[in-house]
Design an enzyme around this catalytic site. Sequence first.
Site, PDB file in Angstrom:
ATOM      1  N   GLY A 212       0.855  -1.275   0.045  1.00  0.00           N
ATOM      2  CA  GLY A 212       0.055  -0.023   0.108  1.00  0.00           C
ATOM      3  C   GLY A 212       0.930   1.157   0.062  1.00  0.00           C
ATOM      4  CB  ILE A 213       0.523   4.731   0.281  1.00  0.00           C
ATOM      5  CG1 ILE A 213      -1.041   4.753   0.936  1.00  0.00           C
ATOM      6  CG2 ILE A 213       0.199   4.396  -1.346  1.00  0.00           C
ATOM      7  CD1 ILE A 213      -1.727   6.193   0.341  1.00  0.00           C
ATOM      8  N   GLY A 214       2.480   4.729   2.785  1.00  0.00           N
ATOM      9  CA  GLY A 214       2.693   5.118   4.006  1.00  0.00           C
ATOM     10  C   GLY A 214       4.159   4.498   4.330  1.00  0.00           C
ATOM     11  CD  GLU A 235      -5.757  -1.595  -3.242  1.00  0.00           C
ATOM     12  OE1 GLU A 235      -6.287  -0.520  -2.758  1.00  0.00           O
ATOM     13  OE2 GLU A 235      -6.136  -2.882  -2.997  1.00  0.00           O
ATOM     14  N   GLY A 333      -8.570  -2.924  -0.812  1.00  0.00           N
ATOM     15  CA  GLY A 333      -8.283  -4.349  -1.383  1.00  0.00           C
ATOM     16  C   GLY A 333      -7.669  -5.272  -0.546  1.00  0.00           C
TER      17      GLY A 333
END
Length: 429
Positions: A212-214, A235, A333
């Site tokens: 993901g992000i972060g 995703e 997701g």
Amino acid sequence: MDWKATYQDKIVSAAEAVKCVKSGDTVVLQQAAGTAMHLMDALTDRASELKDVKVIAHNIWETPRFLEPQYAGIFRHVSQFLDRGTRQAYREGRVDPLPAFYYQMPKYYREHPADVFFVMLTEPDEEGNCSYALNADYSVANMEAAKTVVAQINPSLPWTYGAKVSLDKLDYIVIQDQPLPELTKSETGGVEEQIAAHIVPFIQDGACLQLGIGGLPNAILNFLKDKKHLGIHSEVLSDGIIDLYESGAIDNSCKTLDKGKIVSNFLIGTKRLFDFADHNPDLLVVPVDYTNDPYVIAQNDNVISINSCLQVDLLGQVNADTIGGRQYSGCGGQIDFVRGAQMSKGGKSFITLPSTAKKGAVSRIIPHMETGTPVTTSRFDVQYICTEYGVVNLAGKTVSQRAEALIGIAHPDFREELRRQAVEEGLIW
């Protein structure tokens, strides 16, 4: 007819284009940096003429005008994922969360066609086709299903490969250069680095990654500089992958699906990411019902899925989207990739979380979910859980074995109390 003539014939002002929206209509927007805010602002200017307009969008970064309190009753926002731009409006009753698997959203839109779709696209290429740029996600489905399509042509968008649209699909065209909002790269801290250090040994050369992000994904990527032949099927993409791509660590050569290509359905990041994506033949931005379908994910071998959550209870149930029973974000997701990774040959799924919250005052590993807390990822789906104190594989473990394992990676300050409650609740004896 020459496409340039068609293009010119469809150009109108934003004020003219949004007249197609009527009271009671459903309007769909794209998400994140790709949201056509110029069009939505023009529609907001018509607020006095409208009522009960449902606006569906996912992941809006900054609070848009249509969510301001004075527009309550005129615009009703529905979202599969709350973010910083929508949380306050949700708390005040102007946002209605939509529980849904992300990969199934295109199916939802095909079965529930929007009255109007506001889409932001690139300028046309030499053949008269526009790129979806940052957001193929659920945009392709809405382009096919929506009754009316209003396109904002934004020269600032990068051209990405994977999905494109011809001008005949567009009912109105509004040309407006809109600066792209940027999400700066998150800094990594000690906890993120400790969690990353537990996961990195599971990532072998040739693995196919979903992150993901972060701060945590960035910490993991920082540990992968010596890896070889990594692939990306995700995703969302952010700036974190660029250095590994440029160094050659990511070359997608071992992927069994879309070999040689980075695959995602939307992009979030800074100008560096947008420049990286522009006309990059190694990047495909494609719909979410492709990227996030567990059966598609599983066609790549050695998928490593890494997602985060807010709480895990001693049964292995995961809460990733609510706080105190109220919506905070969404499932995104997570479940799609938890399942797809475990279906992949050699694949593994990781759910990560810091061991505590509120500056160490509260354990994130808890005896049981509080009444009213929805479960995001079920105990039947969960595989690896990781905190800064270690990583455990819950798959195949009994209830008592799970409780023991999770207590072992809880913060030491809370382990004794967790054990006492586990015994009291009959989880261990």
